[in-house]
Design a protein around this motif. Structure first.
Motif, PDB file in Angstrom:
ATOM      1  N   ALA A  74      -5.943   3.853   7.051  1.00 19.43           N
ATOM      2  CA  ALA A  74      -4.969   5.556   6.983  1.00 19.43           C
ATOM      3  C   ALA A  74      -4.560   5.693   5.038  1.00 19.43           C
ATOM      4  O   ALA A  74      -4.549   6.579   4.667  1.00 19.43           O
ATOM      5  N   LEU A  75      -3.952   4.300   5.031  1.00 17.75           N
ATOM      6  CA  LEU A  75      -3.138   3.455   3.743  1.00 17.75           C
ATOM      7  C   LEU A  75      -3.898   4.171   2.847  1.00 17.75           C
ATOM      8  O   LEU A  75      -3.756   4.471   1.657  1.00 17.75           O
ATOM      9  N   GLU A  76      -5.382   2.548   2.740  1.00 19.04           N
ATOM     10  CA  GLU A  76      -5.860   3.563   1.931  1.00 19.04           C
ATOM     11  C   GLU A  76      -6.982   4.511   1.642  1.00 19.04           C
ATOM     12  O   GLU A  76      -6.795   4.903   0.074  1.00 19.04           O
ATOM     13  N   ASP A 104     -10.707   0.965  -6.588  1.00 20.88           N
ATOM     14  CA  ASP A 104      -9.434   0.102  -7.056  1.00 20.88           C
ATOM     15  C   ASP A 104      -8.844  -0.455  -5.573  1.00 20.88           C
ATOM     16  O   ASP A 104      -7.827  -1.515  -6.612  1.00 20.88           O
ATOM     17  N   VAL A 105      -9.167   0.459  -4.892  1.00 21.19           N
ATOM     18  CA  VAL A 105      -8.106  -0.470  -3.673  1.00 21.19           C
ATOM     19  C   VAL A 105      -8.821  -1.914  -3.238  1.00 21.19           C
ATOM     20  O   VAL A 105      -9.516  -1.271  -1.883  1.00 21.19           O
ATOM     21  N   LYS A 106      -8.185  -2.581  -3.121  1.00 19.83           N
ATOM     22  CA  LYS A 106      -8.845  -3.803  -2.095  1.00 19.83           C
ATOM     23  C   LYS A 106      -8.981  -3.549  -0.691  1.00 19.83           C
ATOM     24  O   LYS A 106      -7.470  -3.752  -0.185  1.00 19.83           O
ATOM     25  N   PRO A 107      -9.335  -3.881   0.500  1.00 18.40           N
ATOM     26  CA  PRO A 107      -9.649  -4.118   1.959  1.00 18.40           C
ATOM     27  C   PRO A 107      -8.563  -5.283   2.223  1.00 18.40           C
ATOM     28  O   PRO A 107      -8.767  -6.374   1.709  1.00 18.40           O
ATOM     29  N   ILE A 108      -7.237  -4.703   3.218  1.00 13.90           N
ATOM     30  CA  ILE A 108      -6.609  -5.964   3.471  1.00 13.90           C
ATOM     31  C   ILE A 108      -7.334  -6.948   4.033  1.00 13.90           C
ATOM     32  O   ILE A 108      -7.199  -8.145   4.541  1.00 13.90           O
ATOM     33  N   ARG A 109      -8.374  -6.155   5.400  1.00 12.25           N
ATOM     34  CA  ARG A 109      -9.149  -7.121   6.780  1.00 12.25           C
ATOM     35  C   ARG A 109      -9.854  -7.834   6.033  1.00 12.25           C
ATOM     36  O   ARG A 109     -10.790  -6.572   5.447  1.00 12.25           O
ATOM     37  N   LEU A 163       0.538  -1.390  -0.192  1.00 14.30           N
ATOM     38  CA  LEU A 163       0.102  -0.222   0.016  1.00 14.30           C
ATOM     39  C   LEU A 163       1.224   1.424   0.114  1.00 14.30           C
ATOM     40  O   LEU A 163       0.477   1.933  -0.957  1.00 14.30           O
ATOM     41  N   ALA A 164       2.110   1.181   0.842  1.00 14.45           N
ATOM     42  CA  ALA A 164       2.708   2.371   0.925  1.00 14.45           C
ATOM     43  C   ALA A 164       3.747   2.629  -0.777  1.00 14.45           C
ATOM     44  O   ALA A 164       3.080   3.845  -1.023  1.00 14.45           O
ATOM     45  N   ASP A 165       3.774   1.805  -0.844  1.00 12.43           N
ATOM     46  CA  ASP A 165       4.700   1.679  -3.120  1.00 12.43           C
ATOM     47  C   ASP A 165       3.006   2.455  -3.939  1.00 12.43           C
ATOM     48  O   ASP A 165       3.461   3.157  -4.145  1.00 12.43           O
ATOM     49  N   ALA A 166       2.246   2.043  -3.374  1.00 13.92           N
ATOM     50  CA  ALA A 166       1.086   2.266  -4.421  1.00 13.92           C
ATOM     51  C   ALA A 166       0.256   3.784  -3.717  1.00 13.92           C
ATOM     52  O   ALA A 166       0.543   4.466  -4.975  1.00 13.92           O
ATOM     53  N   ALA A 175      -9.541  24.109  10.181  1.00 11.82           N
ATOM     54  CA  ALA A 175      -8.684  22.230   9.363  1.00 11.82           C
ATOM     55  C   ALA A 175     -10.200  21.480   9.451  1.00 11.82           C
ATOM     56  O   ALA A 175     -11.160  21.697   9.876  1.00 11.82           O
ATOM     57  N   GLU A 176      -9.581  20.580   9.087  1.00 13.36           N
ATOM     58  CA  GLU A 176     -10.283  19.415   8.924  1.00 13.36           C
ATOM     59  C   GLU A 176     -10.248  19.017   9.628  1.00 13.36           C
ATOM     60  O   GLU A 176      -9.491  18.727   9.843  1.00 13.36           O
ATOM     61  N   LYS A 177     -11.204  18.309   9.660  1.00 18.40           N
ATOM     62  CA  LYS A 177     -11.369  17.157  10.516  1.00 18.40           C
ATOM     63  C   LYS A 177     -10.981  16.266  10.972  1.00 18.40           C
ATOM     64  O   LYS A 177     -10.010  15.530   9.528  1.00 18.40           O
ATOM     65  N   GLY A 178     -10.496  15.055  12.044  1.00 21.18           N
ATOM     66  CA  GLY A 178      -9.854  13.964  12.097  1.00 21.18           C
ATOM     67  C   GLY A 178      -8.300  14.346  12.097  1.00 21.18           C
ATOM     68  O   GLY A 178      -8.170  15.330  13.346  1.00 21.18           O
ATOM     69  N   GLY A 179      -7.407  13.925  11.844  1.00 22.13           N
ATOM     70  CA  GLY A 179      -6.003  14.227  12.762  1.00 22.13           C
ATOM     71  C   GLY A 179      -5.601  13.415  13.506  1.00 22.13           C
ATOM     72  O   GLY A 179      -6.361  12.567  13.714  1.00 22.13           O
TER      73      GLY A 179
END
Length: 337
Positions: A250-252, A273-278, A194-197, A237-241
């Motif tokens: 987070a990577l997905e 496009d991004v397949k769930p890992i779990r 995922l980091a490579d993607a 400011a964006e919510k979250g973080g």
């Protein structure tokens, strides 16, 4: 190049070849500087140079330099003392070696300069060194003296100009001990994928398109205050973080956002496009009716439910009738004639 003020004049020593050059700064700072003021009346705060012994302000011609010894005593050092030091690099950039560029650790890179040929006779040897550097695909390592100390430099070609980067001495680079995480962490292959993607999606960037957002915001702030206009509103400011709980999620999300930002996919497309890992076990649910038969299905179900209730009620009444004996009505009296 002629309109740029040189900060040092000397020569490049290339074996027995001497190339007269002028050293000019290759970079400039665009940062906005502020002055200190007295908050009560806005008066400018200035620093005065005062002699501790005489307790009076002194002018620039009265000020020299000295080395403070361990006992606190001052040892005066003059410019003439430094100029008379027996070092060959006092007015010379002395090339000592040629090495591949990847041999230079970026941590050593310091201030950048342009080397300009100083005069017509310098044009030929300057061009010779420049073309030799190009053909060898190497950089030159040199020693030179500037601002009271000897330094290392790296010469390379930028367009048609020889540039020099000041280099820190090896003993000026701190070792990275105790900087890496202390705890042992295992990174899974799926996380690396995922980091490579994410890296591939972010791709490359034209550095000329990047700009200083903070400086632009400060300039707008100064302009607004100077003209008495309304202060520019701060971006929400964006919510979250905060603390990242799920690294995979987070990577997905980062990959999806990067694709949308680059216009490669819509938010919905990138989710696919991004397949769930779990994989989460699917919940068992009743099959849903087709969209065109929703109302019919609801009516049929309602009828069945009503019929079932009626049948139950009838059965209850019959059962009650069997258990409870029927009451006999009294005989009617005949009317007399």
């Amino acid at each position: 190049m002629l309109h740029v003020r040189s900060i040092w004049n000397g020569a490049i020593s290339f074996g027995l070849v001497s190339i007269p050059i002028k050293l000019v700064n290759a970079t400039e700072s665009h940062s906005i500087s502020f002055r200190q003021i007295h908050l009560e009346d806005g008066g400018r705060i200035r620093y005065r140079k005062v002699c501790e012994l005489e307790e009076r302000e002194v002018s620039a011609p009265e000020i020299g330099k000295a080395y403070e010894d361990a006992d606190g005593s001052m040892i005066p050092i003059t410019d003439e003392d430094l100029a008379s030091l027996p070092i060959p690099t006092a007015r010379t950039i002395e090339i000592v070696a040629f090495v591949p560029a990847d041999r230079i650790d970026p941590l050593q890179m310091d201030t950048a300069y342009y080397l300009a040929a100083n005069g017509v006779p310098a044009a030929k040897p300057y061009t010779l060194l420049r073309e030799a550097l190009k053909r060898s695909q190497k950089v030159a390592i040199a020693k030179f003296a500037l601002r009271g100390r000897e330094r290392l430099g790296m010469l390379r070609v930028v367009d048609d100009v020889i540039a020099m980067h000041g280099l820190l001495w090896p003993d000026e680079i701190r070792t990275p001990e105790s900087v890496a995480p202390d705890s042992s962490v295992t990174v899974r292959d799926k996380e690396l994928d995922l980091a490579d993607a994410l890296m591939d999606t972010l791709g490359e960037v034209d550095l000329n398109e990047l700009h200083d957002d903070y400086r632009e915001a400060v300039e707008e702030l100064i302009a607004a205050k100077a003209s008495g206009e309304k202060m520019p509103a701060a971006p929400s400011a964006e919510k979250g973080g905060g603390k990242v709980i799920d690294l995979m999620a987070a990577l997905e999300s980062s990959v999806r956002q990067a694709k949308v930002a680059r216009g490669e996919a819509t938010s919905a497309d990138s989710d696919a496009d991004v397949k769930p890992i779990r994989k989460t076990p699917a919940r068992k649910t009743s099959p849903k009716p087709a969209s065109g038969k929703k109302s019919t299905a609801k009516k049929t179900t309602a009828k069945k439910t009503a019929a079932a209730k009626k049948t139950t009620a009838d059965s209850t009444k019959k059962s009650a009738a069997k258990k409870t004996p029927a009451k006999k009505s009294p005989p009617r009296k005949r009317a007399s004639a």
